[in-house]
Structures are given as structure tokens and as C-alpha cells.
Enzyme design. Structure first.
Site, PDB file in Angstrom:
ATOM      1  N   ASP A 127       0.822  -1.212   0.000  1.00 20.05           N
ATOM      2  CA  ASP A 127       0.000   0.000   0.000  1.00 20.05           C
ATOM      3  C   ASP A 127       0.858   1.265   0.000  1.00 20.05           C
ATOM      4  OD1 ASP A 127      -2.709   1.211   0.245  1.00 20.05           O
ATOM      5  OD2 ASP A 127      -1.905   1.961   2.137  1.00 20.05           O
ATOM      6  N   LEU A 134      -7.716   6.932   1.646  1.00 17.61           N
ATOM      7  CA  LEU A 134      -7.758   7.991   0.633  1.00 17.61           C
ATOM      8  C   LEU A 134      -6.471   8.085  -0.170  1.00 17.61           C
ATOM      9  CD1 LEU A 134      -9.464  10.802   2.736  1.00 17.61           C
ATOM     10  CD2 LEU A 134     -10.524   9.351   1.005  1.00 17.61           C
ATOM     11  N   ARG A 135      -5.535   7.158   0.095  1.00 18.46           N
ATOM     12  CA  ARG A 135      -4.261   7.239  -0.614  1.00 18.46           C
ATOM     13  C   ARG A 135      -4.459   7.064  -2.117  1.00 18.46           C
ATOM     14  NH1 ARG A 135      -1.261   4.064   2.621  1.00 18.46           N
ATOM     15  NH2 ARG A 135      -0.599   5.829   3.903  1.00 18.46           N
ATOM     16  N   GLY A 136      -5.412   6.241  -2.522  1.00 21.36           N
ATOM     17  CA  GLY A 136      -5.687   6.037  -3.945  1.00 21.36           C
ATOM     18  C   GLY A 136      -6.152   7.315  -4.633  1.00 21.36           C
TER      19      GLY A 136
END
Length: 420
Positions: free
Chosen positions: A277, A358-360
Site C-alpha cells: 500500500d 484515501l491514498r488512492g
């Protein structure tokens, strides 16, 4: 640190083992003076009231790099073994694009490259060295500190700036550091320089690979085979952007912000989800099936092996053009805009794909802006989003053991559904 203790010749300090143990177990080393006859080798010890008999003080310093040696090191790269030109890589457009976007915007967070063995993964990554732009660093600083950005400054440089000192600076290319699978934690994080402790009376910090990779690229080949304790170190540094070393009673922190690039073969094992991730983008590499293309790759490689210098010169013009394109894109990145409507649709795709966190969303926005800058535009289009979104979300989807379809295809289908 093969030469940590120097040659195996008798040393005066080794003649007093009882006092050596006091030195090594205490929190500091410094030559002090006492009454006559109280010497142990070259170090004289002074007892103090209400303290242990052999009290010492710590000097929290990092091993500095001589600016002249630093410049020689950069010049020596010209005579290093030849690297296969990036412009000569045939095919593998997805992998090459992910690498270029990370060079343009390092805050994308790196790229994970997974694919069959013998598909040119490590060759492509290492060929990126020729295209890396120059950055300004503080001369002699072991952390490649930025003289203008406090976020990328080591503690010593920040203190010098606060005192109003004029910092000497040099221009150098972005550094690429290889992390071997067999590296020890001390080599990666840094350790105490025992040689300086014994010879100079200073307990100094010797920076590791994370310090060297600050503001550069950290490449891990076969990252899925990396030991768990090193994975934990990478996770901690990737999350905070700082590396903290606790050794021998002292604590040292230094900036460790780098572009993390990993490659591996999925047949040899899966990557831990926590580390996966942390990679901003994920590139899937496959074996070339077209016979004519395979022949071209073999012929190009044979040309390079027979005469690397001549082969590199044949691609010099393309390499320079690509390098200029990257430099221009980096300087224009801040001016690239993305419409609110596109931002909402990107987040809708992430939400409907059930992407955790919310990294995507953040990475997709950054990658789309970097792609627009690479194409010389100041406005992101839906096409830009469609090109990068599979690489930004593919590795963030929840695994379904019964699903046979590639996760990148699922992302693409959802993109066309939302963007219509």
C-alpha cells in the site's frame, strides 16, 4: 564497515579492558584530564562527585562528507560501468510511464513493478539514472539536505540556517541507491562509528542507505523476498519521511524522503499488504509475445554487450530530449490544474471499487497532473486520468480468490462507467 576497528595491531586502549567496558557502556566519550598517573592508554579519566567513576559525554554528530571527495564521487560516475539507455528499452510502456511520472513528482510515492522473470524490470529501473535531473544539496552533508526546504534538512543544517550561516551548495544528479536483500538493519538505518569512538573519543553516527537515499531513489530488487525486519524499517521511514536510530544510549533522526521502487516476480511470493500500500503506483509487466519484437530486443542487447559506448552514443539524442522533457515537466508541475469535476469522479471510482483509505485518490490526482506536465499541458483531461488510474488503484483492491480477471481491468471498467 569492514575497516571498523582498523588493522589488528595492538592498541594502547585495548590494554585496559576494565576501563574499556566503562567507556563502551556509558553514554559519552571525550578526552578529559585528571590527576597524575590516571591514564588508560591515550585517554585520561576524571572521577566526579555523585557520579560513576568514569563519566563521559556524548557528541551527537554525523560523519560528514568532504566536499572535494563528494565532487570526485559524482565525477567518477562518468567512468562507472555503462548503463543500458532508457530510450533503448523496447516495449514495457506501462512500466516506463510509471517511472517517469515518479521522477516528475516524487510525492506520488514510488512504483511497484511485478512481472515475469527476464522481462527487463531491473534493467529499466537502473537505466533511469541517466535521465535523473540535478538537485541542489548542501556540500559535505551526508543527508543531501536541501538548502532551502526545511522538510529535507538534517538537524545540523537546520541549526546552521537558524544561526544565519551561508551554506556551501553544489549541484548533483538525483541519487539512486540499491538496497540488497542481505543488508543488515545497521547498514540500512545507520550505526555508531566505533572507529571514531576508539581513535578520536567521539561517538559519531555513521549514516546508512536511508540517509544516502534522501531526496533520491531507493531501489529494492526482489522486494517480495525482503526480510520482515527490513520491511518494518521501510514502512516506518515511508510513513514519516524520517529515520530515527536508537543506538548506544543516543537518538539520532534525519530526513529519509525517497522514491521507493521495488520489483519482483509474483511466483516467488506475495508482498506484505502494508508495504504494498506504500507504493504509489503498480506496474504489471508481461513477457513480449510478438516474435519480431523479441528479435529486436535480442539484437539491441547484443549490440550493447559488444560495444556499450557506441550503443549509448547512438541513443544520446533521444536520451537528451527525454531528459529535457522531464526537467521541463518538473518545473511546470505546480502550474498544472485539475477540474473539480474530475476530482469528484476520481473519488467516485475509488469509492465504488471499495478502496480502503484515501491514498488512492491522492495518488491518482498527482499522477494525472504529472502526466499532463509530461505532455506539456497545464490542464488535466479525462484521458490523462484513464491512463494512470489502473496503475494507482490496481494494488489497492481487496483480493478475491475466486476472481480470475486482472484487477487493472476492473479499475478500467469502473473508470469508463463513471466517466462515461
Amino acid at each position: 564497515m569492514a575497516s571498523l576497528l582498523g588493522p589488528l595491531s595492538p592498541s594502547p586502549i585495548l590494554t585496559c579492558p576494565s576501563r574499556l567496558s566503562s567507556l563502551s557502556s556509558s553514554s559519552s566519550i571525550s578526552p578529559v584530564f585528571s590527576g597524575p598517573g590516571k591514564f588508560c592508554g591515550r585517554i585520561q579519566l576524571k572521577p566526579k562527585k555523585n557520579r560513576s567513576r568514569y563519566h563521559v559525554s556524548v557528541m551527537n554528530v554525523a560523519t560528514e562528507i568532504n566536499p572535494i571527495e563528494q565532487e570526485k564521487k559524482f565525477d567518477s560516475k562518468e567512468s562507472a560501468r555503462p548503463v543500458y539507455p532508457f530510450a533503448a528499452i523496447v516495449g514495457q510502456d506501462e512500466m516506463k510511464l510509471c517511472l517517469l511520472l515518479n521522477v516528475i513528482d516524487p510525492k506520488i510515492g514510488g512504483v511497484m513493478i511485478m512481472g515475469d522473470r527476464g522481462t527487463g524490470k531491473s534493467t529499466t529501473v537502473r537505466s533511469l539514472v541517466d535521465l535523473l535531473p540535478e538537485i541542489t544539496v548542501v556540500a559535505g552533508d551526508p543527508y543531501n539536505s536541501d538548502p532551502r526546504d526545511p522538510e529535507f534538512m538534517g538537524k545540523e543544517v537546520r541549526e546552521r540556517v537558524q544561526k544565519g550561516e551561508q551554506l556551501p551548495v553544489i549541484e548533483t544528479k538525483i541519487n539512486m541507491v540499491d538496497l540488497p536483500l542481505g543488508a543488515t538493519e545497521d547498514r540500512v538505518c545507520g550505526t555508531i562509528d566505533i572507529e571514531k569512538a576508539l581513535t578520536e573519543g567521539i561517538k559519531a553516527f555513521e549514516p546508512g542507505l536511508l540517509a544516502k537515499a534522501n531526496r533520491g531513489i531507493l531501489y529494492v530488487d526482489e522486494v517480495n523476498l525482503l526480510d520482515d525486519h527490513l520491511v518494518d524499517v521501510l514502512l516506518d521511514s515511508a510513513a514519516s519521511g524520517w529515520n530515527t536510530v536508537e543506538r548506544e544510549g543516543i537518538s539520532i533522526s534525519h530526513p529519509a524522503r525517497f522514491i521507493l521502487i521495488g520489483s519482483g516476480n509474483p511466483e516467488e511470493g506475495e508482498l506484505r499488504p502494508q508495504l504494498l500500500d506504500r507504493f504509489g503506483m503498480h506496474a504489471q509487466v508481461g513477457t513480449v509475445r510478438d516474435a519480431e519484437l523479441r528479435v529486436k530486443i535480442v539484437e539491441e542487447r547484443a549490440r550493447f554487450d559488444s560495444n556499450p559506448k557506441e550503443f549509448r552514443e547512438s541513443y544520446l539524442a533521444e536520451q537528451l530530449q527525454l531528459q529535457e522533457q522531464i526537467t521541463t515537466a518538473r518545473s511546470n508541475l505546480s502550474a498544472v490544474q485539475i477540474d473539480q469535476d474530475l476530482k469528484v469522479k476520481i473519488s467516485k471510482v475509488c469509492a465504488e471499487l471499495d478502496v480502503d483509505g484515501l491514498r488512492g485518490d491522492i495518488v491518482t490526482n498527482r499522477a494525472a497532473r504529472a502526466l499532463a506536465a509530461l505532455k506539456g499541458r497545464d490542464q488535466v483531461t479525462a484521458e490523462d486520468v484513464g491512463i494512470v488510474i489502473p496503475n494507482c488503484l490496481r494494488h489497492r483492491l481487496r483480493k478475491d480468490p475466486l476472481e480470475s480477471m486482472d484487477s487493472g481491468i476492473l479499475v478500467t471498467e469502473k473508470f469508463y462507467e463513471v466517466f462515461n
